[in-house]
Design a protein around this motif. Sequence first.
Motif, PDB file in Angstrom:
ATOM      1  N   LYS A 181       4.949  -4.442  -3.070  1.00  0.00           N
ATOM      2  CA  LYS A 181       5.204  -3.027  -3.333  1.00  0.00           C
ATOM      3  C   LYS A 181       4.581  -2.172  -2.225  1.00  0.00           C
ATOM      4  O   LYS A 181       3.408  -2.288  -1.908  1.00  0.00           O
ATOM      5  CB  LYS A 181       4.656  -2.626  -4.694  1.00  0.00           C
ATOM      6  N   THR A 182       5.418  -1.299  -1.659  1.00  0.00           N
ATOM      7  CA  THR A 182       5.008  -0.410  -0.586  1.00  0.00           C
ATOM      8  C   THR A 182       5.589   0.962  -0.881  1.00  0.00           C
ATOM      9  O   THR A 182       6.769   1.075  -1.201  1.00  0.00           O
ATOM     10  CB  THR A 182       5.528  -0.924   0.774  1.00  0.00           C
ATOM     11  N   LYS A 183       4.768   2.004  -0.760  1.00  0.00           N
ATOM     12  CA  LYS A 183       5.220   3.348  -1.101  1.00  0.00           C
ATOM     13  C   LYS A 183       5.023   4.306   0.068  1.00  0.00           C
ATOM     14  O   LYS A 183       3.986   4.284   0.721  1.00  0.00           O
ATOM     15  CB  LYS A 183       4.462   3.877  -2.317  1.00  0.00           C
TER      16      LYS A 183
ATOM     17  N   ASN B 208       9.331   1.850  -2.030  1.00  0.00           N
ATOM     18  CA  ASN B 208       9.635   3.078  -2.747  1.00  0.00           C
ATOM     19  C   ASN B 208       9.359   4.257  -1.828  1.00  0.00           C
ATOM     20  O   ASN B 208       8.316   4.303  -1.176  1.00  0.00           O
ATOM     21  CB  ASN B 208       8.767   3.168  -4.017  1.00  0.00           C
ATOM     22  N   VAL B 209      10.319   5.182  -1.751  1.00  0.00           N
ATOM     23  CA  VAL B 209      10.106   6.415  -0.994  1.00  0.00           C
ATOM     24  C   VAL B 209      10.135   7.584  -1.959  1.00  0.00           C
ATOM     25  O   VAL B 209      10.904   7.586  -2.926  1.00  0.00           O
ATOM     26  CB  VAL B 209      11.151   6.603   0.129  1.00  0.00           C
TER      27      VAL B 209
ATOM     28  N   GLY C 213       0.816  -1.206   0.000  1.00  0.00           N
ATOM     29  CA  GLY C 213       0.000   0.000   0.000  1.00  0.00           C
ATOM     30  C   GLY C 213       0.846   1.251   0.000  1.00  0.00           C
ATOM     31  O   GLY C 213       2.038   1.222  -0.271  1.00  0.00           O
ATOM     32  N   SER C 214       0.178   2.371   0.312  1.00  0.00           N
ATOM     33  CA  SER C 214       0.838   3.673   0.278  1.00  0.00           C
ATOM     34  C   SER C 214       0.595   4.424   1.572  1.00  0.00           C
ATOM     35  O   SER C 214      -0.471   4.336   2.164  1.00  0.00           O
ATOM     36  CB  SER C 214       0.297   4.514  -0.875  1.00  0.00           C
ATOM     37  N   VAL C 215       1.610   5.178   1.989  1.00  0.00           N
ATOM     38  CA  VAL C 215       1.524   6.042   3.161  1.00  0.00           C
ATOM     39  C   VAL C 215       1.901   7.445   2.706  1.00  0.00           C
ATOM     40  O   VAL C 215       2.921   7.634   2.056  1.00  0.00           O
ATOM     41  CB  VAL C 215       2.489   5.588   4.276  1.00  0.00           C
ATOM     42  N   TYR C 216       1.051   8.422   3.043  1.00  0.00           N
ATOM     43  CA  TYR C 216       1.311   9.819   2.722  1.00  0.00           C
ATOM     44  C   TYR C 216       1.432  10.584   4.029  1.00  0.00           C
ATOM     45  O   TYR C 216       0.599  10.414   4.912  1.00  0.00           O
ATOM     46  CB  TYR C 216       0.169  10.408   1.895  1.00  0.00           C
ATOM     47  N   ALA C 217       2.465  11.420   4.139  1.00  0.00           N
ATOM     48  CA  ALA C 217       2.651  12.196   5.363  1.00  0.00           C
ATOM     49  C   ALA C 217       3.223  13.561   5.030  1.00  0.00           C
ATOM     50  O   ALA C 217       3.719  13.789   3.922  1.00  0.00           O
ATOM     51  CB  ALA C 217       3.588  11.449   6.311  1.00  0.00           C
TER      52      ALA C 217
END
Length: 139
Positions: free
Chosen positions: A82-84, A103-104, A62-66
């Motif tokens: 896949k992890t973003k 991925n960062v 999944g994805s994390v937005y901060a």
Amino acid sequence: MSQTWDVFRLITGKKNAPMMSGIKQFIQKTARCHNLIDEEWSGLSMHLYKLFFTLPPYVKGGSVYAGTFIKVKEAGSESGVKTKFDIQAIGRIEFLKVHPEVNVQFGMKQLTFYHEEGPVCLFVGEDGLIKKAGLTGDR
């Protein structure tokens, strides 16, 4: 209800930095003066802190937005899911352990991990490139 908060968190963290700054100031001030304010306000402050400024210890897929800081014990998984992680260019990301296919993204700059690493701190250096450094101190 949980999905509503997730959407609110995404909108305020990604699009409305002044609101996030105000929430953070509220949390800091109530933490310093918790014995002088109503229990209800103190509880609201704690709920907002947990909602906006904490992540689960393990993010696998999944994805994390901060806004400006992400701190996770383990990012991705051994299977290479896949992890973003997406953060502002001025931000910092800390991982105790990071797996391949993580991925960062700092603003427009991206970095993908191809092997297990950690502990690691990521940030954009003065030269505009994503930098890696070891973590110091206990987490």
